[in-house]
Design a protein around this motif. Structure first.
Motif, PDB file in Angstrom:
ATOM      1  N   GLU A  14      -6.420  -9.775  -4.813  1.00 28.10           N
ATOM      2  CA  GLU A  14      -7.393  -9.336  -5.029  1.00 28.10           C
ATOM      3  C   GLU A  14      -8.015  -8.405  -5.576  1.00 28.10           C
ATOM      4  O   GLU A  14      -8.330  -8.346  -6.789  1.00 28.10           O
ATOM      5  CB  GLU A  14      -8.330  -8.453  -3.593  1.00 28.10           C
ATOM      6  N   THR A  15      -6.579  -7.599  -5.743  1.00 26.37           N
ATOM      7  CA  THR A  15      -5.798  -6.366  -6.628  1.00 26.37           C
ATOM      8  C   THR A  15      -5.962  -7.483  -8.269  1.00 26.37           C
ATOM      9  O   THR A  15      -7.327  -6.432  -9.534  1.00 26.37           O
ATOM     10  CB  THR A  15      -5.031  -5.449  -6.649  1.00 26.37           C
ATOM     11  N   ARG A  65      -3.834  -8.850  -0.795  1.00 24.59           N
ATOM     12  CA  ARG A  65      -3.804  -7.812  -1.399  1.00 24.59           C
ATOM     13  C   ARG A  65      -3.646  -7.334  -2.662  1.00 24.59           C
ATOM     14  O   ARG A  65      -4.708  -6.952  -4.162  1.00 24.59           O
ATOM     15  CB  ARG A  65      -3.716  -6.285  -0.721  1.00 24.59           C
ATOM     16  N   ASP A 122      -0.501 -10.665   3.958  1.00 24.79           N
ATOM     17  CA  ASP A 122      -0.580  -9.430   3.975  1.00 24.79           C
ATOM     18  C   ASP A 122      -1.342  -9.144   2.716  1.00 24.79           C
ATOM     19  O   ASP A 122      -1.922  -8.710   1.861  1.00 24.79           O
ATOM     20  CB  ASP A 122      -1.178  -7.905   4.366  1.00 24.79           C
ATOM     21  N   LYS A 123      -0.283  -8.815   2.116  1.00 25.61           N
ATOM     22  CA  LYS A 123       0.508  -7.625   0.260  1.00 25.61           C
ATOM     23  C   LYS A 123      -0.204  -8.877  -0.176  1.00 25.61           C
ATOM     24  O   LYS A 123      -0.320  -9.039  -1.341  1.00 25.61           O
ATOM     25  CB  LYS A 123       2.325  -8.475   0.394  1.00 25.61           C
ATOM     26  N   SER A 142       0.188  -1.497  -0.077  1.00 27.00           N
ATOM     27  CA  SER A 142      -0.342   0.033  -0.026  1.00 27.00           C
ATOM     28  C   SER A 142       0.863   1.582  -0.202  1.00 27.00           C
ATOM     29  O   SER A 142      -0.098   2.133   0.722  1.00 27.00           O
ATOM     30  CB  SER A 142      -1.234  -0.452   1.159  1.00 27.00           C
TER      31      SER A 142
END
Length: 212
Positions: free
Chosen positions: A142-143, A139, A135-136, A16
């Motif tokens: 999903e992205t 993300r 977590d990465k 992020s």
């Protein structure tokens, strides 16, 4: 405070870092540059944007790099490098653009060895954003709508490319705490928490500098 305020952000893929940079810039009321640098550098150098996209954040041959940087240090314009490989031209065009931006305005710049390009500027704060792998992966998966194993592979390849680029040009180690003013784990802070911590760090830095 001396000169324009510039915050440079290095980031692991999926951490992020871009979102944090955007929110930080918005909060400070200054401009944000990531891929936006490509358009600016393209316009100033005369190279087409597609060239920057293809060569963006890729290391180059060391012999040619040394040769070009020696010449560049004497004020040779980018357009004068007729025999210089394309990826050197891309790096130097972005290098020039980053320095011009810092002279012109306060801003947040993501990636592209901006902290190295601005090493001699008085009011630059370098930040690195990392994150826990799970977590990465979630993300990125999903992205980009991909399986988690593919996301992990993409993270590894992207971070390797960024590390090679940074380590090559800056003579520092990408992601190492000693290479930056501030390192944050976005998994632990969240995006808003990271922005808050950076803002508090800037305040503390200003206070310390004013006391000297």
């Amino acid at each position: 405070m001396q000169g324009n305020r510039v915050i440079t952000i290095g980031r692991e893929f999926g951490s992020s870092g871009r979102e944090i940079g955007e929110k930080l810039a918005e909060t400070l009321g200054i401009n944000f540059y990531d891929k936006e640098l490509i358009a600016l550098a393209s316009k100033e150098s005369g190279l087409c944007p597609e060239v920057f996209e293809k060569q963006d954040e890729k290391p180059v041959n060391s012999f040619f790099y040394s040769l070009v940087m020696d010449t560049h240090g004497m004020g040779q314009p980018i357009s004068g490098y007729m025999d210089v490989p394309l990826n050197q031209k891309v790096f130097l065009a972005q290098f020039d653009t980053i320095q011009k931006l810092a002279k012109k305005e306060s801003c947040v710049i993501v990636g592209r060895c901006a902290d190295y390009a601005l090493a001699s500027f008085p009011n630059v704060t370098s930040v690195f954003i990392c994150g826990n792998m799970e977590d990465k992966v979630n993300r990125v998966a999903e992205t980009f709508h991909m399986a988690k194993d593919k996301a992990m592979d993409l993270i590894a390849k992207t971070d390797k490319k960024r590390a090679n680029y940074y380590n090559y040009y800056s003579n520092k180690k990408w992601g190492s705490a000693g290479s930056y003013d501030l390192c944050l784990n976005s998994t632990l802070t969240g995006v808003d928490g990271a922005v808050h911590i950076i803002l508090e760090f800037l305040k503390a830095k200003d206070k310390e500098n004013s006391a000297k």
